[in-house]
Scaffold this motif. Structure first.
Motif, PDB file in Angstrom:
ATOM      1  N   SER A   1      77.800  90.255  83.020  1.00  0.00           N
ATOM      2  CA  SER A   1      78.047  91.595  83.580  1.00  0.00           C
ATOM      3  C   SER A   1      78.642  92.548  82.551  1.00  0.00           C
ATOM      4  O   SER A   1      78.410  93.751  82.613  1.00  0.00           O
ATOM      5  CB  SER A   1      78.945  91.500  84.804  1.00  0.00           C
ATOM      6  N   ASN A   2      79.404  92.021  81.574  1.00  0.00           N
ATOM      7  CA  ASN A   2      79.985  92.925  80.579  1.00  0.00           C
ATOM      8  C   ASN A   2      78.911  93.563  79.702  1.00  0.00           C
ATOM      9  O   ASN A   2      79.071  94.685  79.251  1.00  0.00           O
ATOM     10  CB  ASN A   2      81.051  92.226  79.737  1.00  0.00           C
TER      11      ASN A   2
ATOM     12  N   GLU B   1      80.445  96.074  69.868  1.00  0.00           N
ATOM     13  CA  GLU B   1      81.187  95.376  70.926  1.00  0.00           C
ATOM     14  C   GLU B   1      81.153  93.859  70.752  1.00  0.00           C
ATOM     15  O   GLU B   1      82.055  93.164  71.227  1.00  0.00           O
ATOM     16  CB  GLU B   1      80.629  95.751  72.304  1.00  0.00           C
ATOM     17  N   ASP B   2      80.112  93.327  70.121  1.00  0.00           N
ATOM     18  CA  ASP B   2      79.966  91.894  69.843  1.00  0.00           C
ATOM     19  C   ASP B   2      80.189  91.021  71.088  1.00  0.00           C
ATOM     20  O   ASP B   2      80.938  90.057  71.065  1.00  0.00           O
ATOM     21  CB  ASP B   2      80.924  91.479  68.716  1.00  0.00           C
TER      22      ASP B   2
ATOM     23  N   ILE C   1      76.117  98.671  78.250  1.00  0.00           N
ATOM     24  CA  ILE C   1      74.918  99.441  77.899  1.00  0.00           C
ATOM     25  C   ILE C   1      74.496 100.462  78.959  1.00  0.00           C
ATOM     26  O   ILE C   1      73.796 101.417  78.640  1.00  0.00           O
ATOM     27  CB  ILE C   1      73.733  98.533  77.520  1.00  0.00           C
ATOM     28  N   LYS C   2      74.927 100.282  80.208  1.00  0.00           N
ATOM     29  CA  LYS C   2      74.500 101.206  81.270  1.00  0.00           C
ATOM     30  C   LYS C   2      74.857 102.662  80.956  1.00  0.00           C
ATOM     31  O   LYS C   2      73.999 103.537  81.084  1.00  0.00           O
ATOM     32  CB  LYS C   2      75.075 100.793  82.619  1.00  0.00           C
TER      33      LYS C   2
ATOM     34  N   VAL D   1      67.322  99.513  84.886  1.00  0.00           N
ATOM     35  CA  VAL D   1      66.801  98.732  86.007  1.00  0.00           C
ATOM     36  C   VAL D   1      67.499  97.385  86.071  1.00  0.00           C
ATOM     37  O   VAL D   1      67.912  96.927  87.129  1.00  0.00           O
ATOM     38  CB  VAL D   1      65.269  98.553  85.880  1.00  0.00           C
ATOM     39  N   GLY D   2      67.649  96.734  84.921  1.00  0.00           N
ATOM     40  CA  GLY D   2      68.286  95.429  84.885  1.00  0.00           C
ATOM     41  C   GLY D   2      68.282  94.850  83.489  1.00  0.00           C
ATOM     42  O   GLY D   2      67.622  95.379  82.583  1.00  0.00           O
ATOM     43  N   VAL D   3      69.017  93.763  83.348  1.00  0.00           N
ATOM     44  CA  VAL D   3      69.165  93.092  82.061  1.00  0.00           C
ATOM     45  C   VAL D   3      69.040  91.595  82.292  1.00  0.00           C
ATOM     46  O   VAL D   3      69.658  91.053  83.204  1.00  0.00           O
ATOM     47  CB  VAL D   3      70.544  93.411  81.427  1.00  0.00           C
TER      48      VAL D   3
END
Length: 151
Positions: A6-7, A66-67, A12-13, A24-26
Motif C-alpha cells: 500500500s505504501n 523513496e526506495d 505514486i498516486k 487504476v491500480g498497481v
C-alpha cells in the motif's frame, strides 16, 4: 489481490493524479529474483504510449528517492486495456452490469475461478450472477479480477 504494498500506491498516486491521470491500480509480481511493478493508468480519452512514458519517468524518480521496493524490479506503466483489471470495491460497483473473471486465493464451494455478470458490492461481498444464479464472494478472497471485453 496481487497489489503492490500500500505504501507504493500511496507514494505514486499523487504523482499520477497531478499529471492528470487516474491511478487504476498497481500490481507487484515476482519473476525469479526480480520483481515487476505494473502500474495501470487511465483517462476519459484513453492512454497513449506517450502517456505511459511520461508517467513512468515521473514515478520512477519518486520510487528511486523513496526506495520502498527492495531489490531489483522492472517498472511497467500501461493502460488497463479492454480486459481492465479490477482492484477496488469501487471498481466492482463502477462496472456493475459488465461481465468479469474472478480468481480467488482459495476455493469457494470447491471452485477458484468464476465468470459472470457483476451485480455490485454488498457487505464487503462482490455479487456475481452466473447463469441466473447470484453468488456472493468475499472481497478479500479475490486474488485477481478483470472485465471480459464485449467484442
Amino acid at each position: 489481490m496481487r497489489q503492490a504494498p500500500s505504501n507504493v500506491q500511496a507514494i505514486i498516486k499523487p504523482v499520477v493524479n497531478s499529471l492528470g491521470y487516474e491511478l487504476v491500480g498497481v500490481e507487484f509480481l515476482m519473476q525469479g529474483r526480480n520483481g515487476l511493478l505494473r502500474v495501470y493508468i487511465d483517462t476519459e480519452n484513453g492512454i497513449t504510449v506517450d502517456d505511459c512514458q511520461r508517467v513512468s519517468h515521473q514515478i520512477s524518480g519518486v520510487l528511486d528517492v523513496e526506495d520502498v521496493i527492495k531489490g531489483q524490479y522492472q517498472l511497467e506503466v500501461s493502460s488497463p486495456g479492454l480486459d481492465r483489471p479490477l482492484f477496488t470495491k469501487e471498481h466492482f460497483e463502477r462496472f456493475e452490469g459488465h461481465r468479469a473473471n474472478l480468481k480467488l486465493t482459495a476455493p469457494l464451494n470447491g471452485q477458484r475461478k468464476f465468470k459472470g455478470i457483476l451485480k455490485g458490492v454488498k457487505n464487503n461481498q462482490v455479487i456475481l450472477e452466473i447463469e441466473q444464479e447470484v453468488i456472493s464472494i468475499p472481497f478479500n478472497a479475490i486474488d485477481k479480477a478483470n472485465l471480459i471485453p464485449d467484442i
